[in-house]
Design an enzyme around this catalytic site. Sequence first.
Site, PDB file in Angstrom:
ATOM      1  N   GLU A 126      -8.420   3.987  -3.693  1.00 43.70           N
ATOM      2  CA  GLU A 126      -8.773   4.890  -2.586  1.00 43.70           C
ATOM      3  C   GLU A 126      -9.194   6.212  -3.195  1.00 43.70           C
ATOM      4  O   GLU A 126      -8.376   6.889  -3.833  1.00 43.70           O
ATOM      5  CB  GLU A 126      -7.598   5.111  -1.621  1.00 43.70           C
ATOM      6  CG  GLU A 126      -7.322   3.915  -0.743  1.00 43.70           C
ATOM      7  CD  GLU A 126      -6.306   4.186   0.363  1.00 43.70           C
ATOM      8  OE1 GLU A 126      -6.283   5.328   0.894  1.00 43.70           O
ATOM      9  OE2 GLU A 126      -5.545   3.267   0.681  1.00 43.70           O
TER      10      GLU A 126
ATOM     11  N   GLN B 255     -13.647   5.215   2.986  1.00 46.74           N
ATOM     12  CA  GLN B 255     -13.812   3.794   3.238  1.00 46.74           C
ATOM     13  C   GLN B 255     -15.307   3.501   3.354  1.00 46.74           C
ATOM     14  O   GLN B 255     -16.095   4.318   2.885  1.00 46.74           O
ATOM     15  CB  GLN B 255     -13.027   3.412   4.471  1.00 46.74           C
ATOM     16  CG  GLN B 255     -11.508   3.682   4.289  1.00 46.74           C
ATOM     17  CD  GLN B 255     -10.637   3.061   5.367  1.00 46.74           C
ATOM     18  OE1 GLN B 255     -11.058   2.282   6.199  1.00 46.74           O
ATOM     19  NE2 GLN B 255      -9.339   3.425   5.346  1.00 46.74           N
TER      20      GLN B 255
ATOM     21  N   TYR C 165      -7.628  11.915  -2.385  1.00 46.98           N
ATOM     22  CA  TYR C 165      -8.663  12.489  -1.517  1.00 46.98           C
ATOM     23  C   TYR C 165      -8.718  13.989  -1.781  1.00 46.98           C
ATOM     24  O   TYR C 165      -7.692  14.602  -2.088  1.00 46.98           O
ATOM     25  CB  TYR C 165      -8.315  12.253  -0.042  1.00 46.98           C
ATOM     26  CG  TYR C 165      -8.264  10.785   0.340  1.00 46.98           C
ATOM     27  CD1 TYR C 165      -9.428  10.108   0.683  1.00 46.98           C
ATOM     28  CD2 TYR C 165      -7.059  10.085   0.360  1.00 46.98           C
ATOM     29  CE1 TYR C 165      -9.400   8.764   1.044  1.00 46.98           C
ATOM     30  CE2 TYR C 165      -7.015   8.744   0.714  1.00 46.98           C
ATOM     31  CZ  TYR C 165      -8.191   8.081   1.054  1.00 46.98           C
ATOM     32  OH  TYR C 165      -8.154   6.757   1.398  1.00 46.98           O
TER      33      TYR C 165
ATOM     34  N   ASN D  57       0.835  -1.205   0.000  1.00 45.59           N
ATOM     35  CA  ASN D  57       0.000   0.000   0.000  1.00 45.59           C
ATOM     36  C   ASN D  57       0.867   1.252   0.000  1.00 45.59           C
ATOM     37  O   ASN D  57       1.786   1.367   0.822  1.00 45.59           O
ATOM     38  CB  ASN D  57      -0.882   0.009   1.259  1.00 45.59           C
ATOM     39  CG  ASN D  57      -1.714   1.268   1.366  1.00 45.59           C
ATOM     40  OD1 ASN D  57      -2.637   1.474   0.566  1.00 45.59           O
ATOM     41  ND2 ASN D  57      -1.391   2.132   2.326  1.00 45.59           N
ATOM     42  N   GLU D  58       0.606   2.158  -0.914  1.00 49.75           N
ATOM     43  CA  GLU D  58       1.243   3.485  -0.950  1.00 49.75           C
ATOM     44  C   GLU D  58       2.728   3.443  -0.611  1.00 49.75           C
ATOM     45  O   GLU D  58       3.207   4.181   0.263  1.00 49.75           O
ATOM     46  CB  GLU D  58       0.510   4.453   0.004  1.00 49.75           C
ATOM     47  CG  GLU D  58      -0.910   4.733  -0.414  1.00 49.75           C
ATOM     48  CD  GLU D  58      -1.597   5.856   0.360  1.00 49.75           C
ATOM     49  OE1 GLU D  58      -1.076   6.293   1.405  1.00 49.75           O
ATOM     50  OE2 GLU D  58      -2.671   6.296  -0.086  1.00 49.75           O
TER      51      GLU D  58
END
Length: 505
Positions: free
Chosen positions: A298, A355, A250, A178-179
Amino acid sequence: MSKGKTENKVQVCIDRDFSISKVDERIFGSFIEHLGRAVYEGIYQPGNKFADKNGYRKDVMKLIQEIGVPIVRYPGGNFVSALNWEDTVGPKKDRPRRIELAWGVVETNDFGLSEFMDWCKKVGTKPMYAVNLGTRGIEDAKNVVEYCNIKGGTKYSDLRIKHGDKDPYGIKLWCLGNEMDGPWQMGHMTAEEYGLKAGRAGHIMKLVDPTIETVACGSSGLTMPTFGQWERTVLENCYDTTDYLSLHQYYGNAENDTPNFLANSVAMDQFISQVISICDYVKAVKRSKKTINLSFDEWNVWYHSNEQDKKLEKWCEHPHQLEDVYNFEDALLVGSMLITMLRHADRVKIACLAQLVNVIAPIMTSDTGAWRQTIFYPYMEASLYGRGEVLNTVVKVPTYESKHGDAPYVDCVVVADDEHDAVTLFAVNKNLEEDFDLTCDLRQFADYKVVSHSVLTHKDLKAVNTEENPDNVKPVDFTKGSKVTKGILNSKLPAKSWNVIRLAK
Ligand code: AHR
């Protein structure tokens, strides 16, 4: 798009034969991380009056089923990058309590891999599982695939059977860490180091189960200084064993500048196009026949809880963390983001709203109930009605200047579901003051009539839903706002609104 101050008219042009792609239903996926109250007090709360005999919250399951979430990414997120998956399986009494370094809490491991798989079955969704490529290596990635997907007769598959799960889980979709570009990520690497590791992990995982698909980490956001170089170098090193490249993004409105906030769909559109270009650049350089598709695993609005979270004490269990309370304008942007991804349905095959419960989520819980946040509605309606072929939707509409460039006042996409003789038009009117009149020539869809026009709007951009007032922001029927006359659809899009116009034979 036409530019400047013109009439408030939007002309939508489609052709039944000009399809972008069939929608991959996994584009309506979501995400559950061991973070805050997503798992504990979210989907799992033994002893709560809504919990079933396994401790799964039935009221939450019902809301997830209302949306129709096809895949759920798990168990992180940042959480995954120091996770020992072995801690999360076997008898609960033997599972260790651990300090959880990503979010500064204590993880009890009371809910783990086996419970998640069981929960997925009960909810009617599919898992997307992330392996730890931060503090651990390819050996562990191999072992967890063996534990999950091999029938039996080997060390880890027999361990699963011993733990009570006779049938293999058959997890098809795997995230390779992840990331890993982020300095905050435990075990973060350079693009070259990660690309090599992801390539080797994908290789060995596919030796265990050749039917799986893998997602390599792209940048953790468009503004990362390494964006672009990261994607290129990672793919150069893991192209052959990777199926998808991830995108994370985001958005927030800390400056309280709604027109610029809503224009983030332009930024998202550019981000997707840029990542596609990089994937195809590497494809060309490698003379490869294989195309890497995108997993936007995401995406959401995230900023409301930032200040609150700075006050959190370390090492408590499942605190209120990342609990953004979403307002009406957030729902508009979420709608525009869904439209943007649908417009790229030829390459965006997977996406996860980050989420699902309590943590930057469409669903919130307390001990006494569960309710729908504002963003629940565009997500649900897109998931329910955005199935079929995405048509190439040309939108002729005035634009406004934004910090992301010219932004159309109306975002729009049309999805045709031939199987059910249905057509759905999704549109967001970002003009905060004025209605727009939409027209769309539907003569190729002879005899289609308006089934419904649902509108999400509110006089207050900052209006929210709470446990006490759960229906403050929710869609209303506006079927009178749309009409087909001689094959031409005429619709009214109220100022600041999310619209779902459904037509059928
Ligand atoms: O979704 C919250 C966090 O955001 C995830 O753990 C991480 O991957 C991202 O930075």
